[in-house]
Design an enzyme around this catalytic site. Structure first.
Site, PDB file in Angstrom:
ATOM      1  N   ASN A 128      -6.999  55.635  64.407  1.00  0.00           N
ATOM      2  CA  ASN A 128      -6.137  55.811  65.607  1.00  0.00           C
ATOM      3  C   ASN A 128      -5.040  54.931  65.918  1.00  0.00           C
ATOM      4  OD1 ASN A 128      -5.268  56.531  68.193  1.00  0.00           O
ATOM      5  ND2 ASN A 128      -7.431  56.482  69.283  1.00  0.00           N
ATOM      6  N   ASP A 129      -5.365  53.620  66.309  1.00  0.00           N
ATOM      7  CA  ASP A 129      -4.249  52.821  66.596  1.00  0.00           C
ATOM      8  C   ASP A 129      -3.447  52.555  65.242  1.00  0.00           C
ATOM      9  OD1 ASP A 129      -5.106  52.386  69.037  1.00  0.00           O
ATOM     10  OD2 ASP A 129      -6.258  50.656  68.435  1.00  0.00           O
ATOM     11  N   VAL A 130      -3.829  52.632  64.049  1.00  0.00           N
ATOM     12  CA  VAL A 130      -3.050  52.393  62.852  1.00  0.00           C
ATOM     13  C   VAL A 130      -1.993  53.529  62.520  1.00  0.00           C
ATOM     14  CG1 VAL A 130      -4.800  50.715  61.868  1.00  0.00           C
ATOM     15  CG2 VAL A 130      -4.723  53.134  61.193  1.00  0.00           C
TER      16      VAL A 130
END
Lengths: 473, 101
Positions: free
Chosen positions: A399-401
């Protein structure tokens, strides 16, 4: 007690020579770990070095209490063997945390025994062994408790989300000051250091270890595990100073270097400082409010069949795995998708963000378990320039990456974090259970981009369905 | 001072050798170095081997057990992991070799 076994004089040349052999084998072993084809042999060589070190120690003149030694070795070996056979590859981070913890615990206990021993002899405790003992005791204890908390979080025994008490920074600071003060008192009183004070030191370090790791959330674990690894290594080196043992000094220092390098790499990969990760849980402040509130923004949702068609008619596909892949145990199913695609002549690569998963290299191990060839595992810097030439990027449990906000929105909490630039690909398929935000607690802009399709499902199930759909095309 | 010399040299050797390990192998690297710090078990052996008081027996024996878990478990699990990486890379294009083990 058992003079038959007395071969080496403690601290003598023969024993030291063998300890030098032992640490040389460690260095050779690690050096061979730079390539997958030699790494396995390297590990055996390092293990051989350990055998040399242990046997040498057992043959020291004056060793006794064999019953207890055998008992300790027997229990430890049995637990180690069973644990390492049973553990699943997805559980590797907690396994490493646990092994790290017991190592730190051993250091702290040895430091305590050294203090007792020194006091019982009743002689002046030389500072050049008292200071390393104090260091070993404090850092070993922090490492033991910190690693146990990390283990408990990774194993879901306690909540993974950051747990923070109000005023925690202040409490931590007071603990650190108290630890330093006690160390100074003990060092000033080196003619007869107080054992009670030393035990208090271990207890305060234990509390500190708990308090520092408890507020740290799941996605920061790669940094924490690396750091604790460095700590245990350095505390082992300190124990080596106290015991005048070169093997301990060199081995501990090697581990300290390795842990430090990994810690810094992980922190760089998140664009955060180590201090920031340790002392300001970022999931800890969901006040930003990105977390699932308000109405849903428009997004495209597709099923396994549509995903299969997009993939099957692509030339190049890049798979971006994240921790969700490990949770769903989806590595084998993903490999099946890749196999089906390759049968059709599609080029498949895997893009691995340095902090994907819960420890450095976590995704690589899972994909290796599923037989993904080493050459297809691409690092972030290597794959990003290829992204614009990629037909379909598949994000599985990451997700965040992949959040383009890290590049485009200077106000984002993750601004500046290097990402896998999947948004550059012609099309993106995100396999995820819901639109919920990732660890950073912020929405992922990627999900709402026009070329992104969301496939809401469990990663393993979705991958299995896609693989069979491609097979039917 | 000799010991400090050894320590400083070991720092440089450590950084030199370890910075060459590729990202892909970071998990096995970590679990192998983890096993290596299990060498503190030697301290436990020395404590117990030369102990003559009840509490030292207990502390030392626990330290040995902890160290042994660290060493044995660490090296074995690293071996398992590296076994997965060591498999023959498949020639490009040739598709349907199924994973054994």
């Amino acid at each position: 007690m058992s003079p038959l076994l007395a071969v080496f004089e403690p601290g003598g040349d023969a024993a030291t020579a063998l300890y030098i052999v032992a640490f040389s084998l460690f260095i050779i072993g690690i050096k061979m770990g730079t390539h997958p084809t030699t790494a396995k042999r390297g590990n055996l060589i390092a293990a051989g070095g350990m055998a040399v070190a242990v046997v040498t120690t057992l043959l020291l003149d004056g060793m006794g209490n064999w019953g207890l030694i055998v008992l300790g070795l027997g229990i430890g070996t049995a637990i180690g063997v069973i644990a390492s056979i049973r553990v699943q590859m997805t559980e590797m981070p907690q396994m490493v945390a646990l092994y790290n913890g017991v190592g730190g615990g051993a250091v702290a206990l040895i430091a305590w025994a050294e203090i007792r021993h020194g006091i019982s002899i009743g002689e002046d405790f030389p500072l050049d062994s008292l200071i390393p003992v104090l260091f070993a005791g404090v850092v070993g204890s922090v490492s033991f408790w910190g690693s146990n908390i990390a283990f408990a979080k990774l194993q879901d025994l306690i909540p993974t989300r950051p747990i923070a008490a109000p005023g925690q920074q202040v409490i931590n600071a007071i603990l650190v000051v108290a630890i330093v003060v006690i160390c100074v008192i003990l060092a000033l009183d080196h003619e007869s250091p107080s054992q009670a004070l030393f035990v208090l030191l271990l207890v305060l370090a234990a509390i500190l270890g708990n308090l520092v790791v408890l507020p740290i959330g799941g996605a920061d674990m790669p940094v924490v595990i690396s750091l604790l690894n460095a700590f245990t290594g350095l505390s082992a080196a300190a124990a080596g100073f106290a015991l005048d043992n070169v093997a301990l000094i060199v081995a501990g220092t090697l581990v300290g270097s390795s842990g430090t390098i990994l810690t810094l790499e992980m922190a760089t990969a998140m664009n955060r400082s180590v201090g920031n990760i340790l002392f300001s849980g970022f999931g800890g402040a969901p006040a930003g409010g990105g977390g699932g509130t308000g109405e849903e923004k428009p997004h495209v949702s597709i099923g396994a069949q549509d995903a299969a068609i997009k993939l099957a008619y692509a030339d190049t596909v890049v798979i971006v795995p994240g921790y969700g892949l490990a949770v769903a145990q989806a590595q084998h199913a993903i490999k099946e998708v890749a196999d089906e695609l390759e049968k059709r002549g599609v080029t498949v690569n895997y893009a691995i963000h340095p902090v994907a998963g819960r420890m450095p290299g976590h995704m690589n191990v899972l994909l290796a378990e599923a037989d993904v060839p080493y050459e297809q595992l691409k690092e972030m810097e290597e794959i990003n320039p290829e992204m614009s030439r990629t037909d379909v990027a598949v994000v599985v449990g990451a997700n965040d990456v992949t959040n383009p906000a890290a590049k485009n929105d200077p106000d984002s909490p993750i601004a500046g974090m290097p990402i896998i630039e999947v948004n550059e690909a012609q099309q993106v398929i995100v396999i995820k259970r819901s639109l919920s935000p990732g660890f950073a607690g912020i929405d992922n802009d990627l999900f709402y981009e026009p070329n992104t399709s969301m496939l809401f499902a469990d990663a393993k199930q979705a991958a299995a369905e896609i693989a069979s759909e491609i097979g039917n095309l | 001072m000799t010991e400090i010399t050894i320590f400083v040299l070991a720092v440089f050797v450590g950084f030199e050798v370890i910075s060459k390990v590729p990202t892909t192998l970071h998990t096995p690297l970590m679990s192998q170095t983890n096993a290596i710090h299990g060498i503190v078990m030697l301290g436990g052996l020395i404590v117990v081997g030369f102990a003559n008081d009840g509490l030292e027996y207990v502390i030392g024996t626990i330290a040995i057990a902890f160290g042994a878990i660290n060493i044995v478990g660490g090296f074995m699990v690293t071996d398992r992991m590296l076994g997965m990486f060591a498999r023959k890379p498949r020639p490009k294009g040739g598709a349907d070799e199924k994973g054994g083990a």
